[in-house]
Design a protein around this motif. Structure first.
Motif, PDB file in Angstrom:
ATOM      1  N   LEU A   1     -25.153 -20.359 -20.734  1.00 57.42           N
ATOM      2  CA  LEU A   1     -24.574 -20.627 -19.410  1.00 57.42           C
ATOM      3  C   LEU A   1     -23.849 -21.967 -19.399  1.00 57.42           C
ATOM      4  CD1 LEU A   1     -27.458 -19.413 -17.055  1.00 57.42           C
ATOM      5  CD2 LEU A   1     -25.286 -18.261 -17.537  1.00 57.42           C
ATOM      6  N   LEU A   2     -24.414 -22.959 -20.079  1.00 59.99           N
ATOM      7  CA  LEU A   2     -23.747 -24.255 -20.188  1.00 59.99           C
ATOM      8  C   LEU A   2     -22.414 -24.115 -20.912  1.00 59.99           C
ATOM      9  CD1 LEU A   2     -23.640 -27.362 -20.021  1.00 59.99           C
ATOM     10  CD2 LEU A   2     -25.004 -27.430 -22.140  1.00 59.99           C
ATOM     11  N   TYR A   3     -22.384 -23.343 -21.993  1.00 60.54           N
ATOM     12  CA  TYR A   3     -21.131 -23.133 -22.720  1.00 60.54           C
ATOM     13  C   TYR A   3     -20.070 -22.499 -21.819  1.00 60.54           C
ATOM     14  CZ  TYR A   3     -23.525 -24.101 -27.172  1.00 60.54           C
ATOM     15  OH  TYR A   3     -24.209 -24.690 -28.203  1.00 60.54           O
TER      16      TYR A   3
ATOM     17  N   TYR B   1     -16.364 -23.880 -20.965  1.00 61.78           N
ATOM     18  CA  TYR B   1     -15.118 -23.120 -21.115  1.00 61.78           C
ATOM     19  C   TYR B   1     -14.293 -23.194 -19.828  1.00 61.78           C
ATOM     20  CZ  TYR B   1     -17.749 -20.828 -24.942  1.00 61.78           C
ATOM     21  OH  TYR B   1     -18.503 -20.561 -26.059  1.00 61.78           O
ATOM     22  N   ALA B   2     -14.957 -22.975 -18.686  1.00 62.80           N
ATOM     23  CA  ALA B   2     -14.252 -22.973 -17.404  1.00 62.80           C
ATOM     24  C   ALA B   2     -13.648 -24.342 -17.116  1.00 62.80           C
ATOM     25  CB  ALA B   2     -15.210 -22.570 -16.281  1.00 62.80           C
TER      26      ALA B   2
ATOM     27  N   ILE C   1      -9.601 -25.182 -16.704  1.00 67.53           N
ATOM     28  CA  ILE C   1      -9.046 -25.800 -15.495  1.00 67.53           C
ATOM     29  C   ILE C   1      -8.216 -27.031 -15.861  1.00 67.53           C
ATOM     30  CG2 ILE C   1      -9.659 -27.051 -13.396  1.00 67.53           C
ATOM     31  CD1 ILE C   1     -12.072 -25.150 -13.145  1.00 67.53           C
ATOM     32  N   VAL C   2      -8.746 -27.852 -16.782  1.00 67.39           N
ATOM     33  CA  VAL C   2      -8.012 -29.056 -17.216  1.00 67.39           C
ATOM     34  C   VAL C   2      -6.691 -28.675 -17.874  1.00 67.39           C
ATOM     35  CG1 VAL C   2      -8.048 -31.004 -18.809  1.00 67.39           C
ATOM     36  CG2 VAL C   2     -10.071 -30.475 -17.444  1.00 67.39           C
TER      37      VAL C   2
ATOM     38  N   LEU D   1      -8.208 -18.441 -25.096  1.00 71.58           N
ATOM     39  CA  LEU D   1      -9.221 -17.390 -25.028  1.00 71.58           C
ATOM     40  C   LEU D   1      -9.796 -17.092 -26.410  1.00 71.58           C
ATOM     41  CD1 LEU D   1      -7.583 -14.932 -22.458  1.00 71.58           C
ATOM     42  CD2 LEU D   1      -9.658 -16.294 -22.128  1.00 71.58           C
ATOM     43  N   VAL D   2      -8.955 -17.138 -27.431  1.00 70.86           N
ATOM     44  CA  VAL D   2      -9.447 -16.961 -28.795  1.00 70.86           C
ATOM     45  C   VAL D   2     -10.445 -18.066 -29.139  1.00 70.86           C
ATOM     46  CG1 VAL D   2      -8.792 -17.150 -31.229  1.00 70.86           C
ATOM     47  CG2 VAL D   2      -7.506 -15.644 -29.720  1.00 70.86           C
TER      48      VAL D   2
END
Length: 427
Positions: A79-81, A85-86, A90-91, A117-118
């Motif tokens: 969940l932390l990973y 990613y999110a 966003i950045v 995404l890859v």
């Protein structure tokens, strides 16, 4: 039998990846090959850096006899990973919309998001697949590894040859889509195994357990980062000294030779680590016998692979329109020896992880890097591409010698204590 299956999977994956590069070049052009190469480089770096220092210790804990608590921590870690990613996405979105970097904006949005995404999915696939191996499910782990390294490439090749796939963006979709399927499948299996391991009983929750995973894994994370620099450092040094043509020929020979390390990892090392941890946590385990058997298997399979490459090197080089003379043979041979040593080092690295020798390894590898870099520079500046190959071999020799010394020293300490009538257990 399982070893032969993993070996077949790995060889097939390597062949499919090589074939995919050729097919992309012939159907989409070399600009698409450049985009594919960018995604490949980003995926390699991200699969290491996005672990944030947790991966090594998390896999060690999952390999223990009773992994129920570790499975709970792994779920929270995943969940932390996802949150990381999110945040990165966003950045990147904000920077892409607001920044004025022309080079950044020359990257098409489809390629940018495809590469991102890859990168995310490659890390998620790597983490979850390694969890499956750590939980001593080698058959499922090997299948998932084959899907995320070979099957998607085969499907992409079929799509390109039939005209269904007409852009590198779609190739990326096959890539990250396969990783997502693997990650979701692995997570479901891990969740099911966690319920079975708990047997319906609540598992005690240790305060700060995820933090302790990070503290335990951070030294190995630092050491891994340094090792990555030693794996690729000589080519960056060479890029400022030799011509692009010579550097490209060196990178090609490096890539061919590197196949033996990736083969050894997928067939031997990926299962050796969990076995070494269990041999320490189990009452009847023999850690040093397990380490010795794993090292013997790694040496055997890498020597066979190196011999096969030497036998077939002329057709391989000619397929890429590369010269295949004595100079190229010498460079390839040096790199093959170097990667045989790297494969042995991978086994001893797994042993150091099992023995929780993170601080010792991080310090020792940093010393090796500090000593290697000046020597690599001298070799590259004086001998060019051949010097780069020798520099890689020099670093490999230092790495494996250091790891062997650390583990043999760890073995000598309890043996000496036993002579004095003391009871010391390394865990």
């Amino acid at each position: 039998m399982h070893l032969l299956v993993r070996l077949a999977f790995r060889i097939t994956s390597l062949a499919l990846k090589f074939a995919l590069t050729i097919v992309v070049a012939r159907t989409l052009g070399f600009a698409a090959v450049a985009d594919y190469g960018l995604a490949l480089a980003v995926s390699v770096v991200s699969s290491k850096l996005l672990g944030l220092g947790f991966s090594t210790e998390m896999n060690r804990r999952l390999s223990a006899v009773n992994p129920a608590g570790a499975i709970q921590d792994a779920s929270r870690l995943l969940l932390l990973y996802c949150a990381v990613y999110a945040a990165i996405a966003i950045v990147v979105l904000i920077v892409y919309d607001c920044a004025s970097f022309d080079a950044f904006h020359r990257i098409p949005p489809g390629v940018l998001w495809g590469v991102m995404l890859v990168a995310f999915s490659e890390h998620a696939g790597l983490e979850t697949t390694s969890y499956v191996f750590s939980l001593h499910r080698p058959r499922l782990g090997a299948l998932l590894l084959f899907i995320r390294t070979g099957v998607w490439a085969g499907l992409a090749i079929l799509g390109l040859l039939t005209g269904v796939v007409r852009s590198v963006d779609t190739v990326f979709t096959f890539w990250w889509g396969a990783n997502v399927v693997v990650a979701v499948t692995a997570c479901w299996c891990i969740w099911r195994w966690g319920r079975e391991a708990g047997l319906g009983r609540p598992v005690p929750r240790k305060v700060g357990s995820v933090r302790s995973v990070w503290v335990g894994g951070l030294p190995f994370f630092v050491a891994t980062t340094v090792l990555s620099g030693l794996q690729y450092g000589e080519r960056f040094l060479a890029s400022s000294v030799i011509s692009a043509d010579s550097l490209g020929r060196y990178v090609f020979a490096w890539s061919v030779a590197n196949a033996i390390q990736t083969t050894a990892y997928a067939t031997i090392v990926v299962t050796a680590g969990p076995r070494l941890v269990r041999s320490l946590s189990g009452a009847d385990g023999d850690f040093w016998a397990t380490l010795r058997n794993s090292r013997r298997s790694a040496v055997g399979i890498t020597i066979v692979a190196a011999a096969a490459i030497l036998i077939a090197y002329k057709p391989i080089f000619r397929a890429a329109r590369e010269p295949a003379g004595s100079h190229e043979l010498m460079m390839l041979s040096i790199l093959l020896v170097s990667f045989v040593l790297r494969s042995i080092a991978d086994v001893y690295w797994s042993g150091a992880v099992a023995l929780r020798m993170g601080k010792q390894v991080a310090i020792a590898i940093a010393v090796v890097a500090a000593m290697s870099i000046p020597g690599e520079w001298i070799l590259v500046t004086r001998l060019g591409a051949m010097g780069a190959a020798l520099a890689h071999l020099t670093a490999s020799t230092g790495i494996v010698a250091t790891l062997v010394f650390l583990l043999m020293r760890a073995r000598a300490i309890p043996e000496a204590a036993a002579v004095n009538g003391e009871a010391i257990h390394v865990s």
